[in-house]
Scaffold this active site. Structure first.
Site, PDB file in Angstrom:
ATOM      1  N   SER A  39      -3.225  16.855   6.077  1.00 58.75           N
ATOM      2  CA  SER A  39      -2.416  18.077   6.033  1.00 58.75           C
ATOM      3  C   SER A  39      -3.155  19.235   6.703  1.00 58.75           C
ATOM      4  CB  SER A  39      -2.111  18.429   4.581  1.00 58.75           C
ATOM      5  OG  SER A  39      -3.329  18.687   3.909  1.00 58.75           O
ATOM      6  N   LYS A  65     -12.737   6.418   6.075  1.00 56.66           N
ATOM      7  CA  LYS A  65     -12.336   6.621   4.676  1.00 56.66           C
ATOM      8  C   LYS A  65     -10.818   6.696   4.618  1.00 56.66           C
ATOM      9  CE  LYS A  65     -11.486  10.159   2.099  1.00 56.66           C
ATOM     10  NZ  LYS A  65     -10.332   9.617   1.360  1.00 56.66           N
ATOM     11  N   PRO A  66     -10.188   5.667   4.063  1.00 59.43           N
ATOM     12  CA  PRO A  66      -8.725   5.715   3.936  1.00 59.43           C
ATOM     13  C   PRO A  66      -8.325   6.770   2.912  1.00 59.43           C
ATOM     14  CG  PRO A  66      -9.606   3.521   3.377  1.00 59.43           C
ATOM     15  CD  PRO A  66     -10.762   4.462   3.452  1.00 59.43           C
ATOM     16  N   GLY A  82      -3.162  20.945  15.022  1.00 59.22           N
ATOM     17  CA  GLY A  82      -4.333  20.140  15.319  1.00 59.22           C
ATOM     18  C   GLY A  82      -5.074  20.462  16.584  1.00 59.22           C
ATOM     19  N   CYS A 110       4.413  12.652  10.099  1.00 61.96           N
ATOM     20  CA  CYS A 110       3.946  13.997  10.458  1.00 61.96           C
ATOM     21  C   CYS A 110       4.759  14.631  11.570  1.00 61.96           C
ATOM     22  CB  CYS A 110       2.494  13.913  10.882  1.00 61.96           C
ATOM     23  SG  CYS A 110       2.233  12.661  12.142  1.00 61.96           S
ATOM     24  N   GLU A 159      -5.503  15.695  13.435  1.00 68.52           N
ATOM     25  CA  GLU A 159      -4.084  15.328  13.502  1.00 68.52           C
ATOM     26  C   GLU A 159      -3.436  15.796  12.210  1.00 68.52           C
ATOM     27  OE1 GLU A 159      -2.444  14.276  15.911  1.00 68.52           O
ATOM     28  OE2 GLU A 159      -3.917  13.442  17.297  1.00 68.52           O
ATOM     29  N   ASP A 187       0.832  -1.208   0.000  1.00 67.37           N
ATOM     30  CA  ASP A 187       0.000   0.000   0.000  1.00 67.37           C
ATOM     31  C   ASP A 187       0.870   1.264   0.000  1.00 67.37           C
ATOM     32  OD1 ASP A 187      -2.694   0.596  -0.161  1.00 67.37           O
ATOM     33  OD2 ASP A 187      -3.137   0.380   1.970  1.00 67.37           O
ATOM     34  N   GLU A 198      -4.849  11.830  20.199  1.00 69.20           N
ATOM     35  CA  GLU A 198      -5.118  10.409  19.992  1.00 69.20           C
ATOM     36  C   GLU A 198      -4.338   9.626  21.036  1.00 69.20           C
ATOM     37  OE1 GLU A 198      -4.477   9.953  15.565  1.00 69.20           O
ATOM     38  OE2 GLU A 198      -6.646   9.635  15.703  1.00 69.20           O
ATOM     39  N   ALA A 237      -4.686   9.632   6.383  1.00 70.64           N
ATOM     40  CA  ALA A 237      -3.591  10.000   5.482  1.00 70.64           C
ATOM     41  C   ALA A 237      -2.972   8.703   4.950  1.00 70.64           C
ATOM     42  CB  ALA A 237      -2.549  10.823   6.235  1.00 70.64           C
ATOM     43  N   TRP A 238      -1.979   8.826   4.068  1.00 64.92           N
ATOM     44  CA  TRP A 238      -1.471   7.635   3.395  1.00 64.92           C
ATOM     45  C   TRP A 238      -0.216   7.042   4.021  1.00 64.92           C
ATOM     46  CZ3 TRP A 238       3.156   9.667   2.294  1.00 64.92           C
ATOM     47  CH2 TRP A 238       3.240  10.994   1.879  1.00 64.92           C
ATOM     48  N   ASN A 239       0.311   7.661   5.056  1.00 63.05           N
ATOM     49  CA  ASN A 239       1.618   7.176   5.518  1.00 63.05           C
ATOM     50  C   ASN A 239       1.538   5.983   6.467  1.00 63.05           C
ATOM     51  OD1 ASN A 239       0.479   8.872   7.417  1.00 63.05           O
ATOM     52  ND2 ASN A 239       2.415   9.842   7.976  1.00 63.05           N
TER      53      ASN A 239
HETATM   54  P1  NAD Z   1      -4.344  15.225   2.799  1.00 65.53           P
HETATM   55  O1  NAD Z   1      -4.712  16.345   3.681  1.00 65.53           O
HETATM   56  O2  NAD Z   1      -4.135  15.487   1.361  1.00 65.53           O
HETATM   57  O3  NAD Z   1      -5.491  14.101   2.857  1.00 65.53           O
HETATM   58  C1  NAD Z   1      -5.869  13.502   4.068  1.00 65.53           C
HETATM   59  C2  NAD Z   1      -7.222  12.844   3.893  1.00 65.53           C
HETATM   60  O4  NAD Z   1      -8.239  13.847   3.782  1.00 65.53           O
HETATM   61  C3  NAD Z   1      -7.349  11.964   2.648  1.00 65.53           C
HETATM   62  O5  NAD Z   1      -8.070  10.798   2.989  1.00 65.53           O
HETATM   63  C4  NAD Z   1      -8.168  12.845   1.704  1.00 65.53           C
HETATM   64  O6  NAD Z   1      -8.918  12.119   0.768  1.00 65.53           O
HETATM   65  C5  NAD Z   1      -9.080  13.568   2.682  1.00 65.53           C
HETATM   66  N1  NAD Z   1      -9.642  14.832   2.225  1.00 65.53           N
HETATM   67  C6  NAD Z   1      -9.098  15.730   1.363  1.00 65.53           C
HETATM   68  N2  NAD Z   1      -9.911  16.790   1.229  1.00 65.53           N
HETATM   69  C7  NAD Z   1     -10.987  16.571   2.022  1.00 65.53           C
HETATM   70  C8  NAD Z   1     -12.181  17.318   2.318  1.00 65.53           C
HETATM   71  N3  NAD Z   1     -12.422  18.516   1.778  1.00 65.53           N
HETATM   72  N4  NAD Z   1     -13.065  16.792   3.194  1.00 65.53           N
HETATM   73  C9  NAD Z   1     -12.827  15.603   3.776  1.00 65.53           C
HETATM   74  N5  NAD Z   1     -11.729  14.847   3.523  1.00 65.53           N
HETATM   75  C10 NAD Z   1     -10.819  15.326   2.653  1.00 65.53           C
HETATM   76  O7  NAD Z   1      -3.094  14.536   3.485  1.00 65.53           O
HETATM   77  P2  NAD Z   1      -2.154  13.368   2.920  1.00 65.53           P
HETATM   78  O8  NAD Z   1      -1.366  13.933   1.803  1.00 65.53           O
HETATM   79  O9  NAD Z   1      -2.955  12.138   2.704  1.00 65.53           O
HETATM   80  O10 NAD Z   1      -1.213  13.095   4.177  1.00 65.53           O
HETATM   81  C11 NAD Z   1      -0.078  13.842   4.453  1.00 65.53           C
HETATM   82  C12 NAD Z   1      -0.370  14.873   5.523  1.00 65.53           C
HETATM   83  O11 NAD Z   1      -0.910  14.255   6.678  1.00 65.53           O
HETATM   84  C13 NAD Z   1       0.876  15.587   5.999  1.00 65.53           C
HETATM   85  O12 NAD Z   1       0.625  16.967   6.146  1.00 65.53           O
HETATM   86  C14 NAD Z   1       1.148  14.972   7.355  1.00 65.53           C
HETATM   87  O13 NAD Z   1       1.865  15.773   8.234  1.00 65.53           O
HETATM   88  C15 NAD Z   1      -0.238  14.692   7.839  1.00 65.53           C
HETATM   89  N6  NAD Z   1      -0.226  13.635   8.853  1.00 65.53           N
HETATM   90  C16 NAD Z   1      -0.496  13.957  10.157  1.00 65.53           C
HETATM   91  C17 NAD Z   1      -0.449  12.986  11.142  1.00 65.53           C
HETATM   92  C18 NAD Z   1      -0.725  13.307  12.592  1.00 65.53           C
HETATM   93  O14 NAD Z   1      -1.047  12.388  13.334  1.00 65.53           O
HETATM   94  N7  NAD Z   1      -0.629  14.538  13.040  1.00 65.53           N
HETATM   95  C19 NAD Z   1      -0.133  11.667  10.794  1.00 65.53           C
HETATM   96  C20 NAD Z   1       0.128  11.373   9.453  1.00 65.53           C
HETATM   97  C21 NAD Z   1       0.074  12.367   8.497  1.00 65.53           C
END
Ligand code: NAD
Length: 484
Positions: free
Chosen positions: A229, A176-177, A454, A284, A250, A94, A458, A151-153
């Site tokens: 993000s 929703k992943p 945030g 993150c 988060e 994944d 959690e 998020a995807w990580n």
């Molecule tokens: P992203 O913000 O692009 O997407 C995150 C999720 O939000 C995805 O599932 C996406 O489909 C969904 N999404 C996007 N727009 C939306 C909307 N308008 N309404 C509802 N859902 C929506 O983030 P990413 O690129 O998947 O992940 C990377 C980011 O996540 C980085 O900024 C990272 O720092 C952050 N992150 C934070 C933590 C934490 O615990 N603080 C952990 C992991 C990643």
């Protein structure tokens, strides 16, 4: 190796569900660029089925004893541990993260969350408040239907860091992943149901941001927990506010790691590597602004370069590989853009900065030295394997510079001076901090950010506050005294 193809796109009401009417989402293996699976984004009918089944199943789940709910979560934790290898291989497919990492950091962390919150479920109670003759009591109640957006990580971990406390408190969850990593949460749903979770309580719907937005805006949803993000967080928080929903956010970080010149050099280098290069920098809480006191700078950079260049890049399924590809080509290009900015704005490229291999999205671990506070690479979250090393002399000055950001997820300090360690960490604006280590996040410890990183926390007991609410009941024990 396992076959990563899922049985269907979604998991709704206790079973896999397909609806090919939704936009296709291709799953690309980051190590080779090959398509390994495909799912479909949820249609409105799928979203409707998920929310209807969650709403219908939640009251009976809440009416069970906490011990009964907890037993199911703990059974799911055991199944996850038994299947750690196959779940780790799936996580690697994944995300592209090396199996050396996923074997110890993903399904294991998810199982920890299920075990921890499963253990807490039976002890979630209110309190008795004596008031002279009268008394009051509180009842801890679930919120109802919670939406988790990932998020995807860390797809397996995120699905359980949200799902486990939600379920322990008696809620239903619709998860929703990220569209980039749709596979792992389906397995989590499958395992929860195998462990005895009644149908409808943990649903997985695939989709892009529009599906997330549809879930957040639905009046049947009581709580939204997003990992993503900072810009997405602002949108989701605003949409949730319109419906007066509970939130956990988060979000991203640009966290400082402060290394004083009394620190052990090798230990500090280990900390900086953990803070920047685990999961190819896609974490993150990473400490991407590494402030190094001038007295240790030369030795630190020399050792850092040597050890960074010893990273083993390659096939993530080979357990000797300890550094994998970026998750997607798009993310790789974003990070390359930041590297170009770093060079253009005058930082010194100490090592890395280029792609590696002919297949997949590999980027060498990259270190910039002589970075200054105003440079783009010191200000913006890169979310890739790029470490910025900044110089400092003075404690008060480094604290002010470290705090000069809108974000505040994490912070770290390396020093052998006990009082300075606590003084500096106390002064840094961050929610998740480390002294003489970095990025360890066990389930027993609250995790989350301050400022733009945030809202809410959690893990740990504090997460219960974010997945339940308190009802107060005042009990009159004598005749009512009315004024007329
Ligand atoms: P992203 O913000 O692009 O997407 C995150 C999720 O939000 C995805 O599932 C996406 O489909 C969904 N999404 C996007 N727009 C939306 C909307 N308008 N309404 C509802 N859902 C929506 O983030 P990413 O690129 O998947 O992940 C990377 C980011 O996540 C980085 O900024 C990272 O720092 C952050 N992150 C934070 C933590 C934490 O615990 N603080 C952990 C992991 C990643």
């Amino acid at each position: 190796m396992i076959d990563p193809k899922p049985s269907a796109s979604h998991f709704i009401n206790g079973a896999y569900m397909e609806d090919t009417g939704g936009a296709p989402i291709e799953v690309i293996y980051a190590a080779t660029g090959e398509k390994i699976a495909q799912v479909h984004s949820a249609t409105p009918a799928v979203v409707e089925a998920a929310l209807t089944s969650a709403r219908a199943a939640q009251p009976a789940w809440a009416a069970m004893t906490g011990t009964e709910r907890g037993r199911i979560l703990r059974r799911a934790a055991d199944i996850m541990r038994d299947r750690n290898r196959e779940l780790s291989e799936l996580e690697t497919y994944d995300t592209g993260k090396p199996l050396q990492e996923t074997l110890v950091a993903d399904a294991t962390s998810a199982a920890d969350a299920l075990e921890y919150f499963g253990g807490l479920a039976g002890s979630l109670t209110g309190e008795h408040i004596p008031l002279g003759g009268d008394f009051a009591y509180t009842v801890r109640q679930p919120l109802g239907v919670c939406v988790g957006i990932g998020a995807w990580n860390y797809p397996t971990q995120i699905s359980c860091w949200k799902g486990a406390p939600a379920l322990a408190c008696g809620n239903a969850m619709v998860f929703k992943p990220s569209e980039t990593t749709p596979l792992c949460a389906l397995k989590v749903a499958e395992i929860l149901h195998e462990a005895g979770l009644p149908a409808g309580l943990y649903n997985v719907v695939q989709g892009y941001g529009d599906v997330g937005a549809a879930l957040v805006g639905d009046p049947r949803v009581d709580k939204v927990s997003l990992t993503g993000s900072a810009p997405t967080g602002k949108k989701v928080y605003a949409a949730a506010a319109a419906g007066m929903k509970h939130v956990t956010m988060e979000l991203g970080g640009k966290s400082p790691l402060v290394i004083f010149d009394d620190a052990d050099v090798d230990n500090a280098v280990s900390g900086a590597i953990l803070a920047n290069f685990y999961s190819s920098g896609q974490v993150c809480s990473n400490g991407t602004r590494v402030f190094v006191q001038s007295g240790i700078k030369g030795a630190f950079l020399a050792r850092l370069k040597e050890r960074t260049e010893a990273a083993v890049l390659g096939d993530p399924m080979n357990e000797a590989t300890n550094f994998g590809p970026m998750v997607t080509e798009a993310q790789l290009q974003i990070v390359e853009g930041f590297i170009a900015k770093g060079i253009e704005e005058g930082a010194t490229l100490l090592t890395g900065g280029t792609r590696a291999g002919s297949l997949g999205w590999f980027l060498r671990p990259t270190v910039f030295a002589d970075v200054t506070d105003g440079m783009t690479i010191a200000r913006e979250e890169i979310f890739g394997p790029v470490m910025s090393v900044l110089d400092f002399e003075d404690e008060a000055d480094v604290v002010a510079r470290a705090n000069d950001t809108e974000l505040g997820l994490s912070a770290g300090v390396f020093t052998n001076d006990l009082t300075r360690a606590h003084r500096v960490i106390g002064a840094l604006d961050a929610g998740s901090c480390w002294i003489n280590t970095y990025n360890l996040a066990p389930v027993e410890v609250p995790f989350g950010g301050v400022k733009g990183s945030g809202v809410g926390r959690e893990n740990a007991k504090v997460a219960i506050e974010h997945y339940s609410q308190v009802k107060s009941v005042y009990v009159g024990m004598s005749a009512v005294e009315a004024p007329f």
